[in-house]
Design a protein around this motif. Structure first.
Motif, PDB file in Angstrom:
ATOM      1  N   ARG A 137       0.834  -1.211   0.000  1.00 24.81           N
ATOM      2  CA  ARG A 137       0.000   0.000   0.000  1.00 24.81           C
ATOM      3  C   ARG A 137       0.870   1.262   0.000  1.00 24.81           C
ATOM      4  O   ARG A 137       0.579   2.218  -0.718  1.00 24.81           O
ATOM      5  N   ASN A 138       1.922   1.266   0.793  1.00 22.45           N
ATOM      6  CA  ASN A 138       2.832   2.420   0.825  1.00 22.45           C
ATOM      7  C   ASN A 138       3.528   2.609  -0.524  1.00 22.45           C
ATOM      8  O   ASN A 138       3.694   3.740  -0.987  1.00 22.45           O
ATOM      9  N   PHE A 139       3.927   1.500  -1.128  1.00 22.61           N
ATOM     10  CA  PHE A 139       4.546   1.566  -2.443  1.00 22.61           C
ATOM     11  C   PHE A 139       3.557   2.155  -3.453  1.00 22.61           C
ATOM     12  O   PHE A 139       3.919   3.031  -4.254  1.00 22.61           O
ATOM     13  N   ALA A 140       2.320   1.684  -3.419  1.00 25.81           N
ATOM     14  CA  ALA A 140       1.293   2.186  -4.337  1.00 25.81           C
ATOM     15  C   ALA A 140       1.082   3.691  -4.155  1.00 25.81           C
ATOM     16  O   ALA A 140       0.975   4.432  -5.143  1.00 25.81           O
ATOM     17  N   GLN A 141       1.050   4.144  -2.923  1.00 24.67           N
ATOM     18  CA  GLN A 141       0.891   5.581  -2.679  1.00 24.67           C
ATOM     19  C   GLN A 141       2.076   6.366  -3.236  1.00 24.67           C
ATOM     20  O   GLN A 141       1.904   7.438  -3.817  1.00 24.67           O
ATOM     21  N   MET A 142       3.264   5.816  -3.077  1.00 19.75           N
ATOM     22  CA  MET A 142       4.452   6.466  -3.631  1.00 19.75           C
ATOM     23  C   MET A 142       4.370   6.511  -5.161  1.00 19.75           C
ATOM     24  O   MET A 142       4.761   7.500  -5.789  1.00 19.75           O
ATOM     25  N   MET A 143       3.839   5.449  -5.778  1.00 23.56           N
ATOM     26  CA  MET A 143       3.691   5.427  -7.237  1.00 23.56           C
ATOM     27  C   MET A 143       2.745   6.537  -7.689  1.00 23.56           C
ATOM     28  O   MET A 143       3.019   7.235  -8.670  1.00 23.56           O
ATOM     29  N   ILE A 144       1.658   6.706  -6.969  1.00 26.33           N
ATOM     30  CA  ILE A 144       0.698   7.759  -7.324  1.00 26.33           C
ATOM     31  C   ILE A 144       1.354   9.129  -7.200  1.00 26.33           C
ATOM     32  O   ILE A 144       1.282   9.949  -8.116  1.00 26.33           O
ATOM     33  N   THR A 145       2.023   9.366  -6.105  1.00 23.51           N
ATOM     34  CA  THR A 145       2.664  10.667  -5.866  1.00 23.51           C
ATOM     35  C   THR A 145       3.757  10.943  -6.893  1.00 23.51           C
ATOM     36  O   THR A 145       3.750  11.992  -7.553  1.00 23.51           O
ATOM     37  N   ASP A 146       4.681  10.014  -7.047  1.00 24.79           N
ATOM     38  CA  ASP A 146       5.834  10.235  -7.929  1.00 24.79           C
ATOM     39  C   ASP A 146       5.446  10.282  -9.408  1.00 24.79           C
ATOM     40  O   ASP A 146       5.935  11.124 -10.162  1.00 24.79           O
ATOM     41  N   HIS A 147       4.566   9.383  -9.828  1.00 19.29           N
ATOM     42  CA  HIS A 147       4.200   9.347 -11.243  1.00 19.29           C
ATOM     43  C   HIS A 147       3.234  10.468 -11.616  1.00 19.29           C
ATOM     44  O   HIS A 147       3.222  10.909 -12.769  1.00 19.29           O
ATOM     45  N   THR A 148       2.448  10.949 -10.665  1.00 18.80           N
ATOM     46  CA  THR A 148       1.613  12.127 -10.929  1.00 18.80           C
ATOM     47  C   THR A 148       2.507  13.347 -11.141  1.00 18.80           C
ATOM     48  O   THR A 148       2.294  14.134 -12.066  1.00 18.80           O
ATOM     49  N   MET A 149       3.527  13.485 -10.304  1.00 16.34           N
ATOM     50  CA  MET A 149       4.486  14.578 -10.475  1.00 16.34           C
ATOM     51  C   MET A 149       5.205  14.448 -11.824  1.00 16.34           C
ATOM     52  O   MET A 149       5.331  15.425 -12.566  1.00 16.34           O
ATOM     53  N   ALA A 150       5.645  13.241 -12.162  1.00 18.22           N
ATOM     54  CA  ALA A 150       6.344  13.013 -13.427  1.00 18.22           C
ATOM     55  C   ALA A 150       5.426  13.297 -14.614  1.00 18.22           C
ATOM     56  O   ALA A 150       5.854  13.884 -15.613  1.00 18.22           O
ATOM     57  N   GLU A 151       4.177  12.912 -14.504  1.00 19.50           N
ATOM     58  CA  GLU A 151       3.204  13.140 -15.580  1.00 19.50           C
ATOM     59  C   GLU A 151       2.923  14.635 -15.744  1.00 19.50           C
ATOM     60  O   GLU A 151       2.827  15.143 -16.864  1.00 19.50           O
ATOM     61  N   THR A 152       2.829  15.357 -14.640  1.00 24.99           N
ATOM     62  CA  THR A 152       2.622  16.808 -14.701  1.00 24.99           C
ATOM     63  C   THR A 152       3.803  17.489 -15.390  1.00 24.99           C
ATOM     64  O   THR A 152       3.617  18.355 -16.254  1.00 24.99           O
ATOM     65  N   GLN A 153       5.006  17.079 -15.028  1.00 22.73           N
ATOM     66  CA  GLN A 153       6.199  17.656 -15.658  1.00 22.73           C
ATOM     67  C   GLN A 153       6.257  17.317 -17.147  1.00 22.73           C
ATOM     68  O   GLN A 153       6.611  18.174 -17.963  1.00 22.73           O
ATOM     69  N   MET A 154       5.909  16.089 -17.510  1.00 22.78           N
ATOM     70  CA  MET A 154       5.924  15.710 -18.923  1.00 22.78           C
ATOM     71  C   MET A 154       4.873  16.488 -19.704  1.00 22.78           C
ATOM     72  O   MET A 154       5.114  16.883 -20.849  1.00 22.78           O
ATOM     73  N   THR A 155       3.733  16.728 -19.112  1.00 23.48           N
ATOM     74  CA  THR A 155       2.698  17.530 -19.767  1.00 23.48           C
ATOM     75  C   THR A 155       3.227  18.921 -20.080  1.00 23.48           C
ATOM     76  O   THR A 155       3.045  19.430 -21.191  1.00 23.48           O
ATOM     77  N   GLU A 156       3.890  19.531 -19.109  1.00 20.39           N
ATOM     78  CA  GLU A 156       4.447  20.872 -19.310  1.00 20.39           C
ATOM     79  C   GLU A 156       5.501  20.875 -20.418  1.00 20.39           C
ATOM     80  O   GLU A 156       5.509  21.753 -21.277  1.00 20.39           O
ATOM     81  N   ILE A 157       6.384  19.902 -20.403  1.00 19.64           N
ATOM     82  CA  ILE A 157       7.437  19.824 -21.423  1.00 19.64           C
ATOM     83  C   ILE A 157       6.820  19.589 -22.800  1.00 19.64           C
ATOM     84  O   ILE A 157       7.181  20.264 -23.773  1.00 19.64           O
ATOM     85  N   ALA A 158       5.904  18.640 -22.895  1.00 21.37           N
ATOM     86  CA  ALA A 158       5.280  18.327 -24.184  1.00 21.37           C
ATOM     87  C   ALA A 158       4.566  19.549 -24.745  1.00 21.37           C
ATOM     88  O   ALA A 158       4.668  19.837 -25.944  1.00 21.37           O
TER      89      ALA A 158
END
Length: 172
Positions: free
Chosen positions: A63-84
């Motif tokens: 569960r902790n790993f899953a929460q980290m995936m949501i947090t980290d990949h949401t941040m990564a996705e937001t950054q990729m959206t801005e770059i794209a």
């Protein structure tokens, strides 16, 4: 005269915008475009699978790993959206890559320890694939913003891979 100046200013603005866009397009190789597509789908897949894990996982480390995936990949996705958006490259409309699309119905049918084990074990090849995609962009990408993004994300991807492997070994 006033109209002629306004028209001239508009024409220069359009010309500058077109040149800027062409420079961005020239700076994007097939590798860069593939990276945007593949890493976008990877981020979205991780978020979707992790949301499922938050709902179904019973092991606290999963569960902790899953929460980290949501947090980290949401941040990564937001950054990729801005770059794209900044470089003018389109991103896929899909929300899952092929691996996650085939995995999702399987995981939905599992529960308890079976779910925990299946979810965390599948995170190993998912992050190994993300690592390969990212390393290839660092090696072969042409766009500086995308290469910088890849260099920034690679240590996090490696950390996720190591954590998934550690948790998988513990709960098997």
């Amino acid at each position: 005269m006033k109209n002629l100046l306004a028209f001239g200013g508009l024409a220069l603005t359009l010309l500058f915008t077109a040149c800027t866009k062409d420079e961005n397009d020239d700076n994007l190789t097939a590798q860069d475009k593939a990276f945007v597509r593949d890493i976008t789908l990877s981020n979205r897949s991780e978020i979707s699978l992790a949301n499922l894990a938050l709902a179904k996982a019973t092991d606290v480390s999963v569960r902790n790993f899953a929460q980290m995936m949501i947090t980290d990949h949401t941040m990564a996705e937001t950054q990729m959206t801005e770059i794209a958006n900044n470089i003018g490259v389109s991103r896929p409309a899909d929300s899952l890559n092929a691996m996650a699309a085939s995995l999702m119905p399987v995981l939905m049918g599992l529960s308890g320890k079976s779910f925990d084990s299946a979810y965390i074990v599948t995170q190993i090849p998912a992050h190994d694939m993300a690592r390969s995609i990212t390393q290839e962009e660092i090696r072969s990408g042409n766009n500086e913003q995308l290469r910088n993004y890849a260099q920034t994300m690679l240590p996090k991807i490696q950390m996720h891979l190591t954590m998934a492997d550690t948790i998988a070994k513990r709960i098997r």
